[in-house]
Write an enzyme that holds these catalytic residues in place. Sequence first.
Site, PDB file in Angstrom:
ATOM      1  N   ASP A  12      38.536  58.815  18.115  1.00 26.14           N
ATOM      2  CA  ASP A  12      37.502  58.960  19.122  1.00 26.14           C
ATOM      3  C   ASP A  12      36.303  58.176  18.584  1.00 26.14           C
ATOM      4  O   ASP A  12      35.671  58.593  17.608  1.00 26.14           O
ATOM      5  CB  ASP A  12      37.158  60.447  19.288  1.00 26.14           C
ATOM      6  CG  ASP A  12      36.051  60.643  20.308  1.00 26.14           C
ATOM      7  OD1 ASP A  12      35.449  59.640  20.739  1.00 26.14           O
ATOM      8  OD2 ASP A  12      35.793  61.803  20.674  1.00 26.14           O
TER       9      ASP A  12
ATOM     10  N   GLU B 227      44.099  33.855  44.232  1.00 27.13           N
ATOM     11  CA  GLU B 227      45.020  34.937  43.870  1.00 27.13           C
ATOM     12  C   GLU B 227      45.501  35.613  45.147  1.00 27.13           C
ATOM     13  O   GLU B 227      44.759  35.694  46.131  1.00 27.13           O
ATOM     14  CB  GLU B 227      44.299  35.978  43.025  1.00 27.13           C
ATOM     15  CG  GLU B 227      43.750  35.446  41.727  1.00 27.13           C
ATOM     16  CD  GLU B 227      43.215  36.586  40.868  1.00 27.13           C
ATOM     17  OE1 GLU B 227      43.968  37.058  40.011  1.00 27.13           O
ATOM     18  OE2 GLU B 227      42.070  37.010  41.080  1.00 27.13           O
TER      19      GLU B 227
ATOM     20  N   HIS C 161      35.950  32.203  33.559  1.00 28.98           N
ATOM     21  CA  HIS C 161      37.063  31.245  33.629  1.00 28.98           C
ATOM     22  C   HIS C 161      36.679  29.934  34.326  1.00 28.98           C
ATOM     23  O   HIS C 161      36.956  28.854  33.831  1.00 28.98           O
ATOM     24  CB  HIS C 161      38.247  31.852  34.387  1.00 28.98           C
ATOM     25  CG  HIS C 161      38.619  33.234  33.923  1.00 28.98           C
ATOM     26  ND1 HIS C 161      38.632  33.585  32.598  1.00 28.98           N
ATOM     27  CD2 HIS C 161      38.996  34.349  34.598  1.00 28.98           C
ATOM     28  CE1 HIS C 161      39.012  34.850  32.480  1.00 28.98           C
ATOM     29  NE2 HIS C 161      39.234  35.339  33.680  1.00 28.98           N
TER      30      HIS C 161
ATOM     31  N   LYS D  99      40.424  36.792  46.074  1.00 25.22           N
ATOM     32  CA  LYS D  99      41.598  37.659  46.069  1.00 25.22           C
ATOM     33  C   LYS D  99      42.158  37.698  47.487  1.00 25.22           C
ATOM     34  O   LYS D  99      41.445  37.463  48.452  1.00 25.22           O
ATOM     35  CB  LYS D  99      41.202  39.055  45.610  1.00 25.22           C
ATOM     36  CG  LYS D  99      40.619  39.038  44.190  1.00 25.22           C
ATOM     37  CD  LYS D  99      40.948  40.283  43.432  1.00 25.22           C
ATOM     38  CE  LYS D  99      40.409  40.238  42.016  1.00 25.22           C
ATOM     39  NZ  LYS D  99      41.301  39.608  41.056  1.00 25.22           N
TER      40      LYS D  99
END
Length: 479
Positions: A89, A212, A236, A330
């Site tokens: 943790d 995409e 990108h 998208k």
Amino acid sequence: MRTRSSSLLLFGATGDLARRMLLPSLFGLDRDGLLPERMRIIGTAHTTLDDAGFRRSVTDALEQHGEIGRSSSDDMARFLSRLSYVQLDVRDPRQFETLAESVGRTDEPIAIFLSTAPSLFSQTIMGLADAGLAGESSRLALEKPLGSDFASSCAINDVVANAFSEARTFRLDHYLGKETVQNLIALRFANALFEPLWNARGIEHVQITVSETVGLEGRAGYFDGMGSLRDMVQNHMLQLLALVAMEPPGRFEPTAVRDEKVKVLRALRKVGPRDSVTGQYVAGAIGGAAVAGYAEELGKSSDTETFVAIKAHVDNWRWKGVPFYLRTGKRLPVRRSEIVIQFKQIPHSIFGDAPIQANRLVIELQPDENIRLLMMAKQPGLDRSGIRLRQVPLDLGVTDAFADARRRIAYERLLLDLIEGDPTLFVRRDEVEAQWTWIDAIRAGWTTSVTTPRPYAAGTWGPSAAIALAERDGVSWHE
Ligand code: BG6
């Protein structure tokens, strides 16, 4: 001399990226004998697991990604023997001591990969430093998102810089690990052919498309509010643009390459209000299958853009007046990433009225790797009524030319570079900051002009305004 890591600490080892990309990549590298012989891979996550449980979970991930069928049981056994697990943790500094004990000698080179939510970076880095795991021989790799604007990115980078010098910080942009992206550097700088024309005298415009077909993919928590500009363009697409536009570096080595990229990123002109278009998909169809709209997938209405198109300029001598059209989205009709270099028309035609199309270089990054130079050629025939010309592709057919080479996923390359300490294909802090400066200004412009995304049907190329953005310059998007 660069030293190879003797252990790799993988934070977020049970998460999606680790299971889909990182562990299969490490396995692939190991199978090909590329990992340091005694390198250990220590997975950490919040999940309760012991070493055996972690190995079972990794076996399962490799199975799901089709790796096992291609490998021998020896390959598998060797890889699993490298693995161990420490439940951690990150909010509890004491637990890092257990991690340090598991690593053993902390003066040996350690590669650390943070594949966790950025909200955990700060505590993780402090925990690593306190436990003596951030020494001079440790390197840290970070996955995006590194912030959501310039200020938050600086905050993350400052925390990192407290424990890891810039030379030991490896910021990932997985596009730089893609084979064809590196091939772009080879194309530009290992061939004499293009460089004399690679400027405003020879090039009319550049297009960069990353389309995409996927939608939210269960990533609403991250994507909504972030949007395509910050998810795809900030990193990108700007890296692709920088590689296309940079001056030839003196050598293919980290400082030289990144120095040239950052000059391009700093030379990006502020985008005017007419030069960007945003969209959000509504219900439509992709490949014949009906798909829901973004708001339906999300379960509420939202102002987040799932598509963006931008006309950019690099303000320097080389690129004076050459537009760079960028678009990403998208739920577009196909999955395709490509760079199109549109050369200028010939100055004078000797063929009368025969139409002549200007040369075009199409660099397809995915799904297929291909480089095509479109050239004019004479159509066969006796030409009694005048010569007939046609544009034909000169095809580099990268996949066929290198059929014997295994195509590796981007993470294999980047993980190996991290393990070997080569930062050439990682993003330096000044690059990230130049990227955010430009992106923040675009977003500020959208706020001022109260820009909200225009609807586009899933399965189309975005809102019609994106087509108009190029067409008002007489340019058509390459489709
Ligand atoms: C990621 C984005 O960085 O890149 C995702 O967060 C996107 O939204 C992905 O889908 C695309 O990567 P690739 O390699 O499939 O083009």
